[in-house]
Scaffold this active site. Structure first.
Site, PDB file in Angstrom:
ATOM      1  N   ASP A  49       0.841  -1.202   0.000  1.00 53.20           N
ATOM      2  CA  ASP A  49       0.000   0.000   0.000  1.00 53.20           C
ATOM      3  C   ASP A  49       0.879   1.258   0.000  1.00 53.20           C
ATOM      4  O   ASP A  49       0.380   2.380  -0.111  1.00 53.20           O
ATOM      5  CB  ASP A  49      -1.015  -0.006   1.152  1.00 53.20           C
ATOM      6  CG  ASP A  49      -0.364  -0.027   2.520  1.00 53.20           C
ATOM      7  OD1 ASP A  49       0.871  -0.186   2.599  1.00 53.20           O
ATOM      8  OD2 ASP A  49      -1.095   0.111   3.521  1.00 53.20           O
ATOM      9  N   SER A  50       2.201   1.066   0.058  1.00 55.16           N
ATOM     10  CA  SER A  50       3.133   2.183  -0.166  1.00 55.16           C
ATOM     11  C   SER A  50       2.904   2.777  -1.552  1.00 55.16           C
ATOM     12  O   SER A  50       3.363   3.887  -1.839  1.00 55.16           O
ATOM     13  CB  SER A  50       4.584   1.705  -0.029  1.00 55.16           C
ATOM     14  OG  SER A  50       4.804   0.545  -0.806  1.00 55.16           O
ATOM     15  N   ASP A  88      -1.177  -6.046  -0.462  1.00 50.13           N
ATOM     16  CA  ASP A  88      -1.538  -5.453   0.827  1.00 50.13           C
ATOM     17  C   ASP A  88      -3.032  -5.206   0.931  1.00 50.13           C
ATOM     18  O   ASP A  88      -3.660  -4.745  -0.026  1.00 50.13           O
ATOM     19  CB  ASP A  88      -0.847  -4.087   0.964  1.00 50.13           C
ATOM     20  CG  ASP A  88       0.295  -4.113   1.967  1.00 50.13           C
ATOM     21  OD1 ASP A  88       0.361  -5.039   2.800  1.00 50.13           O
ATOM     22  OD2 ASP A  88       1.131  -3.188   1.910  1.00 50.13           O
ATOM     23  N   LYS A 118      -1.420  -9.352   2.613  1.00 48.60           N
ATOM     24  CA  LYS A 118      -0.690  -8.933   3.828  1.00 48.60           C
ATOM     25  C   LYS A 118      -1.561  -7.954   4.590  1.00 48.60           C
ATOM     26  O   LYS A 118      -2.238  -7.127   3.989  1.00 48.60           O
ATOM     27  CB  LYS A 118       0.638  -8.277   3.465  1.00 48.60           C
ATOM     28  CG  LYS A 118       1.367  -7.687   4.696  1.00 48.60           C
ATOM     29  CD  LYS A 118       2.819  -7.367   4.421  1.00 48.60           C
ATOM     30  CE  LYS A 118       3.072  -6.025   3.792  1.00 48.60           C
ATOM     31  NZ  LYS A 118       2.567  -4.847   4.547  1.00 48.60           N
ATOM     32  N   GLU A 120      -1.554  -5.477   8.361  1.00 46.20           N
ATOM     33  CA  GLU A 120      -0.813  -4.968   9.526  1.00 46.20           C
ATOM     34  C   GLU A 120      -1.536  -5.466  10.767  1.00 46.20           C
ATOM     35  O   GLU A 120      -2.669  -5.061  11.039  1.00 46.20           O
ATOM     36  CB  GLU A 120      -0.758  -3.430   9.465  1.00 46.20           C
ATOM     37  CG  GLU A 120       0.072  -2.969   8.289  1.00 46.20           C
ATOM     38  CD  GLU A 120       0.260  -1.462   8.225  1.00 46.20           C
ATOM     39  OE1 GLU A 120      -0.045  -0.761   9.204  1.00 46.20           O
ATOM     40  OE2 GLU A 120       0.737  -0.998   7.176  1.00 46.20           O
ATOM     41  N   GLU A 187       8.857  -4.580  10.822  1.00 45.66           N
ATOM     42  CA  GLU A 187       9.323  -3.268  10.354  1.00 45.66           C
ATOM     43  C   GLU A 187       9.798  -2.390  11.516  1.00 45.66           C
ATOM     44  O   GLU A 187       9.147  -2.284  12.562  1.00 45.66           O
ATOM     45  CB  GLU A 187       8.187  -2.543   9.608  1.00 45.66           C
ATOM     46  CG  GLU A 187       8.599  -1.142   9.167  1.00 45.66           C
ATOM     47  CD  GLU A 187       7.748  -0.540   8.057  1.00 45.66           C
ATOM     48  OE1 GLU A 187       6.827  -1.196   7.565  1.00 45.66           O
ATOM     49  OE2 GLU A 187       8.033   0.623   7.679  1.00 45.66           O
TER      50      GLU A 187
HETATM   51  O1  KIV Z   1       3.536  -1.132   1.678  1.00 41.65           O
HETATM   52  C1  KIV Z   1       4.699  -1.560   1.663  1.00 41.65           C
HETATM   53  O2  KIV Z   1       5.441  -1.312   0.720  1.00 41.65           O
HETATM   54  C2  KIV Z   1       5.119  -2.367   2.810  1.00 41.65           C
HETATM   55  C3  KIV Z   1       6.544  -2.671   3.059  1.00 41.65           C
HETATM   56  C4  KIV Z   1       6.787  -3.811   3.943  1.00 41.65           C
HETATM   57  C5  KIV Z   1       7.608  -2.379   2.166  1.00 41.65           C
HETATM   58  O3  KIV Z   1       4.304  -2.774   3.565  1.00 41.65           O
END
Ligand code: KIV
Length: 272
Positions: A49-50, A88, A118, A120, A187
């Site tokens: 999500d970056s 993400d 993924k 968080e 992280e």
């Molecule tokens: O969103 C992202 O790029 C991440 C990282 C672990 C690089 O979650």
């Protein structure tokens, strides 16, 4: 495509098997050409999500939507042939309830055909991770510094530097493992905490700003390629893409203005 030339895509088992072995190489990608370029060199591609910050110019990942993740996930899946692709789950798409998380995770998997999602994962997310895994969604967890929690933390801050925080990160990681996550991104934590997590957990730890004491490493590709002026302390630059783009565009502008471009080689002439 014949059976001989078919490329085998990495599976969740390949990722799990890497525990304690050669470190897993992981990078982000958000589009097809970049995914195709990095594919042969990496084990895991994360459609992070970056993307909100790197591609869309947002100041955090909080404004990223499900539609953005699906669109970028589809593009990456067209470019990546052998890497294990993880997408993400954006802020607001899984925290409400396990049912909400399954609806959104299954949409991501069905519409992008990626291999895993993924999220968080605070301790509370254990129930959600279990709910997803039991229903066929492989989950990579993400503990320590959680960028989607920026508004609670008051900024991007390294984690696990006090005893209370340290215990919290360990609990988050254990909860994710117990719930069936196949790997965990760690992280922004100090080396000794990363080492402890890597030793204690049976699933691979993938570090970002978490020292070399992890089972793998991940970086944002544009950070390591040198696209940005500023990068966090933990990034090593392997290229100077910013300089390359800037000098190429400067030259193009000069040549357009002086009419040196286009030249004869780039110009159509009448058929004789
Ligand atoms: O969103 C992202 O790029 C991440 C990282 C672990 C690089 O979650």
């Amino acid at each position: 495509m014949s059976a001989q030339t078919q490329i085998r895509r990495k599976t969740v088992r390949d990722i799990a098997k890497a525990k304690g072995g050669t470190p897993l190489v992981c990078l982000t990608a958000y589009d097809a050409p970049r995914a195709a370029l990095i594919d042969e060199h990496v084990d895991v591609i994360l459609v992070g999500d970056s993307v909100g910050m790197v591609v869309h110019g947002l100041d955090s990942t909080v404004g990223v939507t499900m539609d953005m993740m699906v669109l970028h996930g589809q593009a990456v899946m067209r470019g990546a042939k052998q890497a294990f692709v993880v997408v993400d789950m954006p802020f607001g798409s899984y925290e409400g309830s396990p049912v909400q998380a399954f609806e959104n995770a299954s949409r991501i998997m069905m519409e992008t055909r990626c291999q895993a999602v993924k999220l968080e994962s605070g301790v509370y997310a254990g129930e959600t991770v279990r709910y997803l895994v039991e229903r066929g969604v492989p989950v990579m967890a993400h503990v320590g510094l959680r960028p989607q929690a920026i508004n609670v933390d008051g900024g991007f801050k390294a984690k696990g530097r006090t005893d209370t925080e340290r215990e919290r990160v360990i609990k988050e990681a254990r909860a994710a493992e117990d719930a069936g996550a196949f790997a965990v991104v760690v992280e922004g934590v100090a080396e000794d905490l990363a080492a402890e997590l890597t030793q204690e957990l049976s699933i691979p730890t993938i570090g970002i700003g978490a020292s070399a004491k992890c089972d793998g490493q991940i970086l944002v590709t544009e950070d390591m390629l040198g696209l940005f002026e500023w990068t966090p302390k933990f990034v090593r630059r392997y290229g100077n893409v910013k300089g390359e783009i800037s000098s190429s565009v400067e030259k193009y502008a000069e040549e357009v203005r002086s009419r040196a471009f286009p030249g004869e080689a780039e110009t159509y002439s009448l058929k004789s």
